[in-house]
Design a protein around this motif. Structure first.
Motif, PDB file in Angstrom:
ATOM      1  N   ARG A  39       0.790  -1.203  -0.061  1.00 38.18           N
ATOM      2  CA  ARG A  39       0.176  -0.168  -0.169  1.00 38.18           C
ATOM      3  C   ARG A  39       0.796   1.301  -0.246  1.00 38.18           C
ATOM      4  NH1 ARG A  39      -4.811  -1.058   4.139  1.00 38.18           N
ATOM      5  NH2 ARG A  39      -5.759   0.746   3.101  1.00 38.18           N
ATOM      6  N   VAL A  40       1.298   1.690  -1.096  1.00 42.49           N
ATOM      7  CA  VAL A  40       2.400   2.634  -1.258  1.00 42.49           C
ATOM      8  C   VAL A  40       2.046   3.912  -1.009  1.00 42.49           C
ATOM      9  CG1 VAL A  40       4.174   3.681  -2.906  1.00 42.49           C
ATOM     10  CG2 VAL A  40       3.257   1.227  -3.052  1.00 42.49           C
ATOM     11  N   GLU A  41       0.672   4.129  -1.342  1.00 36.40           N
ATOM     12  CA  GLU A  41       0.140   5.471  -1.465  1.00 36.40           C
ATOM     13  C   GLU A  41      -0.338   5.799   0.098  1.00 36.40           C
ATOM     14  OE1 GLU A  41      -0.487   3.800  -4.097  1.00 36.40           O
ATOM     15  OE2 GLU A  41       0.147   5.160  -5.667  1.00 36.40           O
ATOM     16  N   LEU A  42      -0.764   4.929   0.693  1.00 34.10           N
ATOM     17  CA  LEU A  42      -1.169   5.038   2.208  1.00 34.10           C
ATOM     18  C   LEU A  42       0.215   5.279   2.963  1.00 34.10           C
ATOM     19  CD1 LEU A  42      -3.028   5.508   4.598  1.00 34.10           C
ATOM     20  CD2 LEU A  42      -3.105   2.736   4.680  1.00 34.10           C
ATOM     21  N   LEU A  43       1.292   4.534   2.732  1.00 36.94           N
ATOM     22  CA  LEU A  43       2.355   4.691   3.430  1.00 36.94           C
ATOM     23  C   LEU A  43       3.027   5.803   3.234  1.00 36.94           C
ATOM     24  CD1 LEU A  43       4.742   3.257   5.081  1.00 36.94           C
ATOM     25  CD2 LEU A  43       5.748   2.247   2.897  1.00 36.94           C
ATOM     26  N   ALA A  44       3.006   6.487   2.075  1.00 34.91           N
ATOM     27  CA  ALA A  44       3.611   7.728   1.836  1.00 34.91           C
ATOM     28  C   ALA A  44       2.822   8.961   2.454  1.00 34.91           C
ATOM     29  CB  ALA A  44       3.480   8.233   0.014  1.00 34.91           C
ATOM     30  N   GLU A  45       1.521   8.766   2.609  1.00 33.11           N
ATOM     31  CA  GLU A  45       0.610   9.611   3.303  1.00 33.11           C
ATOM     32  C   GLU A  45       0.921   9.716   4.621  1.00 33.11           C
ATOM     33  OE1 GLU A  45      -4.088   9.699   4.591  1.00 33.11           O
ATOM     34  OE2 GLU A  45      -3.672   9.215   2.374  1.00 33.11           O
ATOM     35  N   GLN A  46       1.290   8.559   5.310  1.00 34.22           N
ATOM     36  CA  GLN A  46       1.624   8.289   6.665  1.00 34.22           C
ATOM     37  C   GLN A  46       3.025   9.046   6.975  1.00 34.22           C
ATOM     38  OE1 GLN A  46       1.333   4.152   7.242  1.00 34.22           O
ATOM     39  NE2 GLN A  46      -0.763   4.267   7.825  1.00 34.22           N
ATOM     40  N   ALA A  47       4.025   8.657   6.086  1.00 35.11           N
ATOM     41  CA  ALA A  47       5.245   9.331   6.198  1.00 35.11           C
ATOM     42  C   ALA A  47       5.386  10.621   6.216  1.00 35.11           C
ATOM     43  CB  ALA A  47       6.094   8.642   5.081  1.00 35.11           C
ATOM     44  N   HIS A  48       4.380  11.446   5.342  1.00 35.77           N
ATOM     45  CA  HIS A  48       4.119  12.978   5.221  1.00 35.77           C
ATOM     46  C   HIS A  48       3.630  13.437   6.587  1.00 35.77           C
ATOM     47  CE1 HIS A  48       4.814  12.757   0.828  1.00 35.77           C
ATOM     48  NE2 HIS A  48       5.579  13.794   0.929  1.00 35.77           N
ATOM     49  N   LYS A  49       2.898  12.872   7.142  1.00 37.82           N
ATOM     50  CA  LYS A  49       2.317  13.065   8.352  1.00 37.82           C
ATOM     51  C   LYS A  49       3.095  13.076   9.671  1.00 37.82           C
ATOM     52  CE  LYS A  49      -2.122  12.748  11.147  1.00 37.82           C
ATOM     53  NZ  LYS A  49      -3.368  12.096  11.295  1.00 37.82           N
ATOM     54  N   PHE A  50       3.971  12.009   9.690  1.00 44.86           N
ATOM     55  CA  PHE A  50       4.606  11.607  10.782  1.00 44.86           C
ATOM     56  C   PHE A  50       6.186  11.848  10.550  1.00 44.86           C
ATOM     57  CE2 PHE A  50       0.613   9.343  11.511  1.00 44.86           C
ATOM     58  CZ  PHE A  50       0.260   9.647  12.949  1.00 44.86           C
ATOM     59  N   HIS A  51       6.621  11.976   9.398  1.00 47.68           N
ATOM     60  CA  HIS A  51       7.973  12.384   9.200  1.00 47.68           C
ATOM     61  C   HIS A  51       8.972  11.149   9.905  1.00 47.68           C
ATOM     62  CE1 HIS A  51       7.354  16.161   7.233  1.00 47.68           C
ATOM     63  NE2 HIS A  51       5.964  16.209   8.083  1.00 47.68           N
ATOM     64  N   THR A  61       9.075  -4.076  -6.076  1.00 46.70           N
ATOM     65  CA  THR A  61       8.413  -3.455  -7.022  1.00 46.70           C
ATOM     66  C   THR A  61       7.887  -2.144  -6.951  1.00 46.70           C
ATOM     67  OG1 THR A  61       6.515  -4.484  -6.980  1.00 46.70           O
ATOM     68  CG2 THR A  61       7.907  -5.820  -8.154  1.00 46.70           C
ATOM     69  N   HIS A  62       7.652  -1.736  -5.707  1.00 47.47           N
ATOM     70  CA  HIS A  62       6.897  -0.634  -5.436  1.00 47.47           C
ATOM     71  C   HIS A  62       7.935   0.582  -5.201  1.00 47.47           C
ATOM     72  CE1 HIS A  62       3.209  -2.392  -6.025  1.00 47.47           C
ATOM     73  NE2 HIS A  62       3.217  -3.038  -4.959  1.00 47.47           N
ATOM     74  N   TYR A  63       9.231   0.224  -4.979  1.00 46.04           N
ATOM     75  CA  TYR A  63      10.102   1.029  -4.487  1.00 46.04           C
ATOM     76  C   TYR A  63      10.318   2.443  -5.064  1.00 46.04           C
ATOM     77  CZ  TYR A  63      15.193   3.111  -3.307  1.00 46.04           C
ATOM     78  OH  TYR A  63      15.858   3.891  -3.127  1.00 46.04           O
ATOM     79  N   GLN A  64      10.196   2.444  -6.471  1.00 46.84           N
ATOM     80  CA  GLN A  64      10.637   3.715  -7.376  1.00 46.84           C
ATOM     81  C   GLN A  64       9.291   4.450  -7.151  1.00 46.84           C
ATOM     82  OE1 GLN A  64      13.616   4.596  -8.597  1.00 46.84           O
ATOM     83  NE2 GLN A  64      12.495   6.537  -8.409  1.00 46.84           N
ATOM     84  N   ARG A  65       8.309   4.011  -7.228  1.00 44.65           N
ATOM     85  CA  ARG A  65       6.862   4.607  -6.666  1.00 44.65           C
ATOM     86  C   ARG A  65       7.013   5.616  -5.402  1.00 44.65           C
ATOM     87  NH1 ARG A  65       2.952   8.206  -8.050  1.00 44.65           N
ATOM     88  NH2 ARG A  65       1.131   7.693  -7.177  1.00 44.65           N
ATOM     89  N   LEU A  66       7.456   4.572  -4.341  1.00 44.56           N
ATOM     90  CA  LEU A  66       7.703   5.223  -3.003  1.00 44.56           C
ATOM     91  C   LEU A  66       8.619   6.492  -2.965  1.00 44.56           C
ATOM     92  CD1 LEU A  66       6.539   5.049   0.048  1.00 44.56           C
ATOM     93  CD2 LEU A  66       8.271   3.434   0.405  1.00 44.56           C
TER      94      LEU A  66
END
Length: 383
Positions: A39-51, A61-66
């Motif tokens: 779940r790349v998009e949700l992981l990225a969203e969480q990262a933006h919130k919690f740094h 396979t999702h590495y570059q997208r993340l």
């Protein structure tokens, strides 16, 4: 200083609720690392919130997208793959690791976290189902505390606080009974995944919800309780309790029973694992016992064959629980994908138990090989 937390499986049900707890107590806790599988998009969203200092996507396979999604977070390192999971839990600043990954994949990073002397907040029940004896030995050797997060095991843990060496006569492990508790067995052959995913009391991920419907989840929890609390399986009694108010109980050798009660809210056991031995305030609904009758029933082992198979695996020991777990992961996914029926799940697991080589004294390498072989056999049987 704030406690640094690594969440293995931050995009799942447990992981997302753990982040709510951290957010509510941001003066005490900080996210060091977040991980997910797909779940790349949700992981990225969480990262933006919690740094966090780091994020790991297990599926490479999702590495570059993340990486692209987190390009603006210059202080957050991005990693991928199973090996990265094993390495990140060893990071020096981490105080505790919440193992909220689902399935066998949680075993290796949990072992690495234990060897790094981290406090383990255990929500990945498969770790103890597959390798309970090994995990217990490693936790003792490396002085790594294991605090259960499952609501039932947290309830048992809470009931034992202050009891020191008082002898446990019996553990009373409660189960909701799932969505099919009152359904006649002949109707189970035609239930759909949508039927099975409608859990009456808990909001959980799909895998655990299906395991609850078959009651395999409860079988796994019996195995987990055996290793967590050092109580043989024949002294662990499963009680179907539809209201999910009594989360579990302990009976002592003087006949006294202590239980933990509460509304069905996983944030409570998550927070207790983080804060133990302290209790922190939690913004949540409070239990009103005037609104809840408390009922208890014996489980139907004929109707819920998966629970009976779990007890059989406990009795056999060795790598048999590992075989059951691997086969269950295959049929659970198969049922969700429409490749097998509800009742077929138990049949495939039983045949896999009969066909996979048994080892009475498994090592870690044995578990890895057993997991692979049992999955292959279960897939072959499922067709």
């Amino acid at each position: 200083m704030k406690q640094q937390i690594c969440i293995l499986g931050s995009t799942g049900s447990i992981g997302t609720q753990a982040l709510q707890v951290i957010e509510e107590h941001s003066d005490l806790y900080e996210v060091y690392c977040l991980t997910a599988n797909n779940r790349v998009e949700l992981l990225a969203e969480q990262a933006h919130k919690f740094h966090p200092a780091a994020v790991v996507i297990a599926n490479e396979t999702h590495y570059q997208r993340l990486k692209d999604l987190l390009a603006d977070l210059t202080d957050t390192k991005v990693y991928a793959g199973a090996e990265a999971l094993d390495q990140i839990v060893e990071a020096g600043p981490i105080d505790m690791v919440l193992t909220a990954m689902v399935g066998f994949a949680g075993l290796s990073p949990t072992i690495h976290a234990i060897k790094a002397h981290k406090k383990i907040c255990l929500a990945n029940k498969e770790t103890l189902v597959v390798a309970g004896e090994l995990i217990g030995q490693l936790a003792a050797e490396y002085h790594a505390p294991i605090i259960p997060v499952d609501s039932e095991h947290s309830a048992i843990f809470q009931s034992l606080v202050g009891e020191d060496d008082n002898e446990i006569e019996k553990i009373l492990l409660t189960a909701s009974g799932g969505p099919f508790r009152l359904m006649p067995m002949e109707r189970l052959a035609t239930v759909t995944k949508d039927d099975a995913l409608r859990h009456p009391t808990w909001d959980m991920g799909a895998k655990i919800t299906i395991d609850s419907a078959t009651m395999m989840n409860k079988g796994f929890e019996v195995i987990e309780a055996k290793w967590l609390f050092g109580v043989p399986a024949d002294r662990i009694q499963v009680l179907v309790h539809p209201q999910s108010v009594v989360h579990s109980a302990v009976q002592f050798h003087d006949g006294s029973v202590k239980a933990q009660l509460g509304v069905p809210d996983m944030r409570l056991p998550i927070q207790y694992a983080f804060s133990f031995p302290k209790r922190l305030p939690l913004t949540s609904q409070r239990l009103n016992l005037f609104q809840h009758p408390l009922e208890f029933f014996e489980p139907d082992l004929d109707k819920f064959h998966c629970l009976a198979l779990a007890f059989e695996a406990i009795k056999k020991g060795g790598n048999m629980p590992c075989i059951v777990n691997a086969a269950n992961e295959i049929v659970n996914r198969g049922f969700l994908d429409g490749k097998c029926g509800f009742l077929q799940m138990g049949q495939i697991i039983e045949q896999t138990m009969q066909r996979t080589p048994f080892n009475p004294s498994p090592s870690y390498d044995t578990y890895v090989q057993t997991d692979k072989e049992a999955r292959r056999i279960a897939r072959e049987i499922m067709g």
